[in-house]
Motif scaffolding. Sequence first.
Motif, PDB file in Angstrom:
ATOM      1  N   LEU A   1       8.314  38.107 110.904  1.00  0.00           N
ATOM      2  CA  LEU A   1       9.718  37.860 111.203  1.00  0.00           C
ATOM      3  C   LEU A   1      10.572  38.002 109.942  1.00  0.00           C
ATOM      4  O   LEU A   1      11.661  38.600 109.979  1.00  0.00           O
ATOM      5  CB  LEU A   1       9.883  36.460 111.799  1.00  0.00           C
ATOM      6  N   THR A   2      10.080  37.503 108.825  1.00  0.00           N
ATOM      7  CA  THR A   2      10.816  37.609 107.568  1.00  0.00           C
ATOM      8  C   THR A   2      10.991  39.068 107.163  1.00  0.00           C
ATOM      9  O   THR A   2      12.066  39.486 106.712  1.00  0.00           O
ATOM     10  CB  THR A   2      10.088  36.829 106.455  1.00  0.00           C
ATOM     11  N   GLN A   3       9.927  39.862 107.328  1.00  0.00           N
ATOM     12  CA  GLN A   3      10.013  41.296 107.012  1.00  0.00           C
ATOM     13  C   GLN A   3      11.063  41.972 107.892  1.00  0.00           C
ATOM     14  O   GLN A   3      11.878  42.765 107.405  1.00  0.00           O
ATOM     15  CB  GLN A   3       8.649  41.970 107.219  1.00  0.00           C
ATOM     16  N   MET A   4      11.067  41.670 109.164  1.00  0.00           N
ATOM     17  CA  MET A   4      12.008  42.302 110.095  1.00  0.00           C
ATOM     18  C   MET A   4      13.448  41.906 109.794  1.00  0.00           C
ATOM     19  O   MET A   4      14.372  42.708 109.934  1.00  0.00           O
ATOM     20  CB  MET A   4      11.636  41.928 111.536  1.00  0.00           C
ATOM     21  N   MET A   5      13.663  40.689 109.355  1.00  0.00           N
ATOM     22  CA  MET A   5      15.019  40.209 109.083  1.00  0.00           C
ATOM     23  C   MET A   5      15.609  40.809 107.807  1.00  0.00           C
ATOM     24  O   MET A   5      16.803  40.623 107.533  1.00  0.00           O
ATOM     25  CB  MET A   5      15.032  38.682 108.984  1.00  0.00           C
ATOM     26  N   ARG A   6      14.813  41.539 107.025  1.00  0.00           N
ATOM     27  CA  ARG A   6      15.331  42.180 105.808  1.00  0.00           C
ATOM     28  C   ARG A   6      16.142  43.437 106.116  1.00  0.00           C
ATOM     29  O   ARG A   6      16.722  44.047 105.219  1.00  0.00           O
ATOM     30  CB  ARG A   6      14.180  42.529 104.863  1.00  0.00           C
ATOM     31  N   ASP A   7      16.202  43.827 107.360  1.00  0.00           N
ATOM     32  CA  ASP A   7      16.979  45.003 107.783  1.00  0.00           C
ATOM     33  C   ASP A   7      18.429  44.870 107.289  1.00  0.00           C
ATOM     34  O   ASP A   7      19.092  43.870 107.561  1.00  0.00           O
ATOM     35  CB  ASP A   7      16.945  45.081 109.314  1.00  0.00           C
TER      36      ASP A   7
ATOM     37  N   GLN B   1       2.621  46.803 111.350  1.00  0.00           N
ATOM     38  CA  GLN B   1       2.685  45.614 110.501  1.00  0.00           C
ATOM     39  C   GLN B   1       1.935  44.456 111.148  1.00  0.00           C
ATOM     40  O   GLN B   1       1.225  43.701 110.468  1.00  0.00           O
ATOM     41  CB  GLN B   1       4.155  45.216 110.268  1.00  0.00           C
ATOM     42  N   ALA B   2       2.066  44.315 112.462  1.00  0.00           N
ATOM     43  CA  ALA B   2       1.382  43.243 113.185  1.00  0.00           C
ATOM     44  C   ALA B   2      -0.131  43.420 113.130  1.00  0.00           C
ATOM     45  O   ALA B   2      -0.883  42.449 112.996  1.00  0.00           O
ATOM     46  CB  ALA B   2       1.858  43.207 114.632  1.00  0.00           C
ATOM     47  N   GLU B   3      -0.580  44.664 113.231  1.00  0.00           N
ATOM     48  CA  GLU B   3      -2.015  44.947 113.166  1.00  0.00           C
ATOM     49  C   GLU B   3      -2.571  44.561 111.798  1.00  0.00           C
ATOM     50  O   GLU B   3      -3.664  43.984 111.695  1.00  0.00           O
ATOM     51  CB  GLU B   3      -2.259  46.430 113.446  1.00  0.00           C
ATOM     52  N   ALA B   4      -1.808  44.873 110.741  1.00  0.00           N
ATOM     53  CA  ALA B   4      -2.248  44.518 109.387  1.00  0.00           C
ATOM     54  C   ALA B   4      -2.337  43.009 109.216  1.00  0.00           C
ATOM     55  O   ALA B   4      -3.167  42.504 108.440  1.00  0.00           O
ATOM     56  CB  ALA B   4      -1.279  45.113 108.357  1.00  0.00           C
TER      57      ALA B   4
ATOM     58  N   ALA C   1      11.550  36.149 118.881  1.00  0.00           N
ATOM     59  CA  ALA C   1      12.183  35.328 117.844  1.00  0.00           C
ATOM     60  C   ALA C   1      13.119  36.170 116.982  1.00  0.00           C
ATOM     61  O   ALA C   1      14.175  35.687 116.540  1.00  0.00           O
ATOM     62  CB  ALA C   1      11.113  34.674 116.980  1.00  0.00           C
ATOM     63  N   PHE C   2      12.758  37.418 116.750  1.00  0.00           N
ATOM     64  CA  PHE C   2      13.600  38.326 115.968  1.00  0.00           C
ATOM     65  C   PHE C   2      14.959  38.519 116.650  1.00  0.00           C
ATOM     66  O   PHE C   2      16.009  38.394 116.016  1.00  0.00           O
ATOM     67  CB  PHE C   2      12.872  39.665 115.809  1.00  0.00           C
ATOM     68  N   THR C   3      14.939  38.801 117.939  1.00  0.00           N
ATOM     69  CA  THR C   3      16.197  38.938 118.673  1.00  0.00           C
ATOM     70  C   THR C   3      17.003  37.645 118.601  1.00  0.00           C
ATOM     71  O   THR C   3      18.216  37.665 118.341  1.00  0.00           O
ATOM     72  CB  THR C   3      15.930  39.322 120.134  1.00  0.00           C
ATOM     73  N   ALA C   4      16.343  36.519 118.832  1.00  0.00           N
ATOM     74  CA  ALA C   4      17.035  35.231 118.808  1.00  0.00           C
ATOM     75  C   ALA C   4      17.630  34.933 117.436  1.00  0.00           C
ATOM     76  O   ALA C   4      18.780  34.483 117.318  1.00  0.00           O
ATOM     77  CB  ALA C   4      16.076  34.113 119.215  1.00  0.00           C
ATOM     78  N   LYS C   5      16.863  35.206 116.399  1.00  0.00           N
ATOM     79  CA  LYS C   5      17.322  34.882 115.044  1.00  0.00           C
ATOM     80  C   LYS C   5      18.447  35.813 114.599  1.00  0.00           C
ATOM     81  O   LYS C   5      19.381  35.375 113.907  1.00  0.00           O
ATOM     82  CB  LYS C   5      16.152  34.949 114.066  1.00  0.00           C
TER      83      LYS C   5
END
Length: 409
Positions: A257-263, A290-293, A307-311
């Motif tokens: 989630l933190t990685q995705m929010m860096r957009d 990323q999830a697989e890793a 959670a990404f959409t919500a955040k």
Amino acid sequence: MNTNDLIHRYRKETTHRIIGLMSGTSLDGVDAVLVTITSEADGHVESVTLEDQVAIPYTNDVKAMVNRLCVKGASDIEDLCFAHFGLAHWNGEAVNRLIEHSTVERSSIAAIGMHGQTVWHAPVPRTFPGPEGTLDITGTLQIGNAQMVASLTGLPVISDFRSADMAEGGEGAPLAPYIDYLLFHQEGKGIAVQNIGGIGNVTVLPQGGDEEAIFAFDTGPGNMIIDQIVALGTHQKQQYDDGGTIAARGTVSIELLTQMMRDPYFAKKPPKSTGREVYGSDYSEQVLKQAEALKLSFEDVVATATAFTAKTIASSYTDFVLPVTTLDTVVVSGGGARNKTLLSMIKGYLPEGISVQPSDEVGVPDQAREAMAFALMAHESLMGRPSNIPKVTGAKRRVVLGTITMQQL
């Protein structure tokens, strides 16, 4: 009847029936609404009343075909040409089913307001050769041939609503805020009208403000990433997380989630808009890598995408809305309004004291709002009145939106 006759007759009346059509970035299908619009003596809108609605879901084949049009290199110009005319049949069928379902006389309907299916939205300029040097060009493309829809239904069609705003330097989005004040304004309260379709967008109705105080922007991905991950994870057996049940079984990965929010999109100040060209299948595939890793389960990935959409929604409010107005209520429309896990997460990320309600609970069906908006914009086009909001889109001025297409006599 020609265009001038249509406009002249329309403007003499104070009660109008219009059909609105919407095909969103979720690629769910076509939503059709029948509305009655009443006007005051000076022609300004007094009320917009929903009479009936129907929805025609896209088949998986059509959804996959349109999705390919939204991915660079995945389809060709022939695919685009046939989809432009093929989707007109879907829109025409939606109109005809709605008329049959409502039992109203076709002759009582003045026109259709059709959004069309967005396959590419490009509000960020790129260079293009011009007649006297290099140009900075933006663009947007909604398909579904209006002349074919007029022919299939026997009704005039107003379409291509976004282009006039972009011609005046705007982003052509969001446009739905024009109706939100009519539908959701509450005296003395701060209201956020959050649509969650494929993309999320918010209309802010500030506490104590009037129509001039409205502002809006795209918050980022809505259901798009969640839907794509569910479809890939179930080998296309499911196209979305019904009610948020898959996400509810998972655990949110804070690292992902933190990685995705860096957009960088989320830090950009409004006006701003985005679409499937940014958050389409390529983006979701990167998320899955990323999830697989991180060795996340399918349920954990869906939970994190939710959670990404919500955040992104809650963070948009913290950064750009709450510094301007207090919020009492977030009214949620679109498919996301039916995802209980998503609504719970949005509430959890927001400051205490802000309620989160599906639009159904305040009298507007969640699938109707955007189609109603384009019915209203069609009305304003026929009245010769602007329906963009420059503060929202970034346009230099207010302009009349849409192109009128008449049925063949």
